[in-house]
Design a protein around this motif. Structure first.
Motif, PDB file in Angstrom:
ATOM      1  N   VAL A 193      10.809  -9.556   4.472  1.00  0.00           N
ATOM      2  CA  VAL A 193      10.384  -9.467   3.072  1.00  0.00           C
ATOM      3  C   VAL A 193      10.764  -8.090   2.543  1.00  0.00           C
ATOM      4  O   VAL A 193      10.455  -7.071   3.169  1.00  0.00           O
ATOM      5  CB  VAL A 193       8.857  -9.663   2.931  1.00  0.00           C
ATOM      6  N   ALA A 194      11.433  -8.064   1.399  1.00  0.00           N
ATOM      7  CA  ALA A 194      11.872  -6.794   0.817  1.00  0.00           C
ATOM      8  C   ALA A 194      11.964  -6.936  -0.694  1.00  0.00           C
ATOM      9  O   ALA A 194      12.122  -8.053  -1.210  1.00  0.00           O
ATOM     10  CB  ALA A 194      13.224  -6.381   1.385  1.00  0.00           C
ATOM     11  N   PRO A 195      11.894  -5.811  -1.417  1.00  0.00           N
ATOM     12  CA  PRO A 195      12.105  -5.899  -2.870  1.00  0.00           C
ATOM     13  C   PRO A 195      13.500  -6.394  -3.222  1.00  0.00           C
ATOM     14  O   PRO A 195      13.688  -7.124  -4.188  1.00  0.00           O
ATOM     15  CB  PRO A 195      11.876  -4.459  -3.356  1.00  0.00           C
ATOM     16  N   ASP A 196      14.484  -5.978  -2.417  1.00  0.00           N
ATOM     17  CA  ASP A 196      15.876  -6.357  -2.680  1.00  0.00           C
ATOM     18  C   ASP A 196      16.692  -6.057  -1.430  1.00  0.00           C
ATOM     19  O   ASP A 196      16.166  -5.531  -0.440  1.00  0.00           O
ATOM     20  CB  ASP A 196      16.422  -5.583  -3.887  1.00  0.00           C
ATOM     21  N   ALA A 197      17.983  -6.363  -1.486  1.00  0.00           N
ATOM     22  CA  ALA A 197      18.888  -6.087  -0.365  1.00  0.00           C
ATOM     23  C   ALA A 197      20.295  -5.915  -0.914  1.00  0.00           C
ATOM     24  O   ALA A 197      20.694  -6.631  -1.842  1.00  0.00           O
ATOM     25  CB  ALA A 197      18.853  -7.220   0.651  1.00  0.00           C
ATOM     26  N   GLY A 235      11.565  -8.660  -5.574  1.00  0.00           N
ATOM     27  CA  GLY A 235      11.868  -8.005  -6.839  1.00  0.00           C
ATOM     28  C   GLY A 235      10.970  -6.821  -7.114  1.00  0.00           C
ATOM     29  O   GLY A 235      11.382  -5.832  -7.703  1.00  0.00           O
ATOM     30  N   GLU A 236       9.743  -6.885  -6.718  1.00  0.00           N
ATOM     31  CA  GLU A 236       8.796  -5.793  -6.866  1.00  0.00           C
ATOM     32  C   GLU A 236       7.687  -5.995  -5.855  1.00  0.00           C
ATOM     33  O   GLU A 236       7.557  -7.074  -5.262  1.00  0.00           O
ATOM     34  CB  GLU A 236       8.216  -5.742  -8.283  1.00  0.00           C
ATOM     35  N   ARG A 290      11.426  -0.730   0.402  1.00  0.00           N
ATOM     36  CA  ARG A 290      12.653  -0.314  -0.274  1.00  0.00           C
ATOM     37  C   ARG A 290      13.695  -1.415  -0.136  1.00  0.00           C
ATOM     38  O   ARG A 290      13.634  -2.237   0.778  1.00  0.00           O
ATOM     39  CB  ARG A 290      13.212   0.975   0.356  1.00  0.00           C
ATOM     40  N   PRO A 291      14.698  -1.449  -1.004  1.00  0.00           N
ATOM     41  CA  PRO A 291      15.779  -2.411  -0.827  1.00  0.00           C
ATOM     42  C   PRO A 291      16.449  -2.224   0.538  1.00  0.00           C
ATOM     43  O   PRO A 291      16.659  -1.098   0.990  1.00  0.00           O
ATOM     44  CB  PRO A 291      16.745  -2.075  -1.976  1.00  0.00           C
ATOM     45  N   LEU A 292      16.774  -3.314   1.188  1.00  0.00           N
ATOM     46  CA  LEU A 292      17.358  -3.276   2.526  1.00  0.00           C
ATOM     47  C   LEU A 292      18.805  -2.812   2.488  1.00  0.00           C
ATOM     48  O   LEU A 292      19.579  -3.232   1.618  1.00  0.00           O
ATOM     49  CB  LEU A 292      17.286  -4.660   3.162  1.00  0.00           C
ATOM     50  N   ASP A 293      19.160  -1.972   3.453  1.00  0.00           N
ATOM     51  CA  ASP A 293      20.539  -1.525   3.605  1.00  0.00           C
ATOM     52  C   ASP A 293      21.109  -2.113   4.889  1.00  0.00           C
ATOM     53  O   ASP A 293      20.397  -2.713   5.700  1.00  0.00           O
ATOM     54  CB  ASP A 293      20.613   0.002   3.644  1.00  0.00           C
ATOM     55  N   GLU A 294      22.399  -1.910   5.112  1.00  0.00           N
ATOM     56  CA  GLU A 294      23.065  -2.530   6.248  1.00  0.00           C
ATOM     57  C   GLU A 294      22.501  -2.046   7.585  1.00  0.00           C
ATOM     58  O   GLU A 294      22.248  -2.845   8.494  1.00  0.00           O
ATOM     59  CB  GLU A 294      24.566  -2.238   6.197  1.00  0.00           C
ATOM     60  N   GLU A 334       0.837  -1.209   0.000  1.00  0.00           N
ATOM     61  CA  GLU A 334       0.000   0.000   0.000  1.00  0.00           C
ATOM     62  C   GLU A 334       0.871   1.258   0.000  1.00  0.00           C
ATOM     63  O   GLU A 334       0.435   2.331  -0.412  1.00  0.00           O
ATOM     64  CB  GLU A 334      -0.915   0.019   1.232  1.00  0.00           C
ATOM     65  N   PHE A 335       2.119   1.109   0.464  1.00  0.00           N
ATOM     66  CA  PHE A 335       3.038   2.245   0.584  1.00  0.00           C
ATOM     67  C   PHE A 335       4.176   2.152  -0.432  1.00  0.00           C
ATOM     68  O   PHE A 335       5.239   2.741  -0.235  1.00  0.00           O
ATOM     69  CB  PHE A 335       3.630   2.288   1.997  1.00  0.00           C
ATOM     70  N   ARG A 336       3.952   1.439  -1.526  1.00  0.00           N
ATOM     71  CA  ARG A 336       5.062   1.200  -2.455  1.00  0.00           C
ATOM     72  C   ARG A 336       5.558   2.477  -3.128  1.00  0.00           C
ATOM     73  O   ARG A 336       6.708   2.537  -3.557  1.00  0.00           O
ATOM     74  CB  ARG A 336       4.676   0.161  -3.508  1.00  0.00           C
TER      75      ARG A 336
END
Length: 522
Positions: free
Chosen positions: A329-333, A353-354, A310-314, A261-263
């Protein structure tokens, strides 16, 4: 009859991946190859000797290829019971040779629909001869092997098949034709005829894997994926961690659907426990969003499911890894985040991925004793023109933003749902109670508990907006929100006591917004 040598094979495939190698292996074992159209050409181009179906039947392909394998010579060779004297005599009288193996995959009907082809093209991609051969061969699996899955090419490449293998092939084959016919029926009913709920609703699901158990250890379970083209938990890549359980998958889906919902919003984090959000927040960074979401309910977050938009950061990965978390769960990391999670061997990391489109159409189904309940997805989106301020006081810009935030979260909370939100973060969540008053009280109590644990002094419900997934049937639930310190309310409206509830809001100095839309979630 158990093991049967393959002496004649009929190959007719739409997807030609691997078929030349299979045909070459069979030919090397002395198997006669029979084929049609494009498959025959591909085999001949590879230097193989092929008997065209038209040569076998004595009739040419006709009507733009619509009629080629629909012939007694083909289906007699498939359906004949080999050790039945009458069948054997009929074969001899009419010059029908046995066919021991059929390799078929069907016209790409679903792919044709998915690419937006016109109606005539869609109709032309309804395979007739293919399913007919598949069903004939599968019915006579005591004597004939039917292969519809390229993964089974290696089995029949031996040049013979066992009865157990043929039984397995037949089961796959009937499932393949059922799914194929189901896709055609759904297209005709729902797309071509515009029937949202056709008289018969065929479902075709593909098993992605069996699970250790269901919601409880005494319940068997499996996971199936659909064919609606939506990427979600079922298509996510599991980077690490233990096998996903039934509850993991259910909760991860709940988290993904909410964070989706917040993409298009700023960095947002959702924490879910038992399919209900226990903390949701947006922030300048994912790390800040996670901190705010976690602060809403630090107890329930333990062993929960985390989803981000959002893609995960450290930095965010380190924060999440600070407590026991079941699934992320994340689009990417990025590589640094992956390295942090790698140290947590039991944590399951899913990369999608999306994010799915929360406004997408579709159907949801739930089994009940003796039937199924089917409905359209709750893809309702709040628009500016839907908002109606019903109190004397107008909400401030911040209150309205918090109302929208709380409303979005409430859509994903089990009914009766009450959600307090302040500054883009949940302050308290009340879920699944038998009356709205108790949900309002529980959410306020949880907010006070969070404040006590964090040493804030004042719960974040003070100055918050409160969302109710359905109307307040009495003023008592609203009074509980007033007691908790809420200053703005968003709800559908529509109760016979709306005027009473509005009067209480005016007396308390609240701003109240009606949406005209309900979000029950059972």
């Amino acid at each position: 009859m158990t093991s049967i040598p393959i002496r004649r094979a009929l190959l007719s495939v739409s997807d030609k991946t691997g078929v030349v190698d299979l045909a070459r292996t069979l030919a090397d074992k002395g198997v006669e190859l029979v084929s049609t159209g494009g498959t025959a050409k591909a085999l001949r181009d590879a230097g193989l000797t092929v008997l065209d179906v038209a040569e076998l039947t004595g009739f040419p392909e006709m009507m733009d290829g619509r009629v080629k394998t629909l012939h007694p010579t083909v289906h007699g060779g498939l359906l004949a019971v080999r050790d039945d004297p009458e069948h054997a005599a009929a074969m001899a009288e009419h010059g029908i040779g046995a066919i021991d193996l059929v390799v078929v995959n069907l016209y790409p009907f679903e792919a044709t629909v998915a690419r937006g082809a016109d109606r005539d093209t869609v109709i032309e991609n309804i395979d007739i001869g293919g399913p007919s051969m598949v069903r004939s061969a599968a019915k006579n699996h005591a004597y004939v092997a039917i292969v519809t899955d390229p993964a089974d090419y290696a089995v029949v490449a031996r040049g013979e098949t066992t009865l157990d293998e043929r039984r397995g092939f037949a089961a796959k084959a009937f499932a393949a034709t059922a799914a194929y016919d189901g896709a055609i029926a759904r297209w005709f009913g729902q797309v071509d005829q515009g029937q949202r709920f056709p008289a018969t609703l065929p479902l075709a699901l593909r098993r992605a894997g069996e699970l250790r158990y269901g919601e409880n250890p005494h319940q068997a379970a499996a996971f199936y994926t659909g064919n609606d083209g939506v990427r979600g938990i079922g298509q996510a890549r599991q980077v690490q961690g233990k096998e996903l359980s039934y509850n993991n998958l259910n909760d991860a889906d709940a988290a993904l659907e909410l964070v989706a919902e917040f993409r298009d919003a700023e960095p947002t984090c959702v924490i879910v426990k038992h399919a209900n959000p226990c903390g949701v927040a947006s922030g300048a960074t994912l790390e800040a969003a996670y901190a705010s979401a976690f602060a809403c309910d630090t107890v329930s977050a333990f062993g929960g499911i985390v989803a981000v938009n959002r893609p995960l950061d450290e930095a965010t990965a380190r924060a999440i890894a600070g407590i026991f978390t079941e699934v992320v769960v994340a689009p990417d990391a990025d590589e640094a985040a992956l390295a942090v999670f790698a140290a947590k061997k039991n944590l399951r990391l899913l990369l999608t991925g999306e994010l799915p489109d929360p406004t997408r159409d579709g159907l949801s189904a739930k089994s009940i004793a003796g039937g199924w309940l089917v409905q359209g997805r709750d893809n309702g989106v709040l628009t500016d023109d839907m908002l109606r301020v019903v109190t004397k006081r107008q909400p401030t810009a911040q209150e309205l933003a918090d109302c929208r935030f709380a409303w979005t979260v409430a859509k994903h909370v089990k009914s009766n749902a009450i959600v307090y939100a302040k500054d883009g973060a949940t302050a308290g969540v009340g879920a699944g109670q038998m009356n709205r008053l108790e949900s309002a009280r529980i959410a306020a109590w949880k907010a006070k508990d969070a404040a006590d644990k964090a040493g804030w002094g004042t719960p974040h419900t003070v100055g918050s907006a409160v969302a109710s997934d359905a109307f307040f049937p009495f003023a008592d639930g609203l009074l509980a929100a007033v007691e908790a310190g809420a200053t703005a309310v968003i709800q559908p409206g529509g109760s016979i006591r709306d005027e009473e509830v509005i009067a209480v809001a005016d007396q308390a100095g609240l701003a109240m917004v009606f949406t005209g839309m309900r979000h029950f979630r059972h």
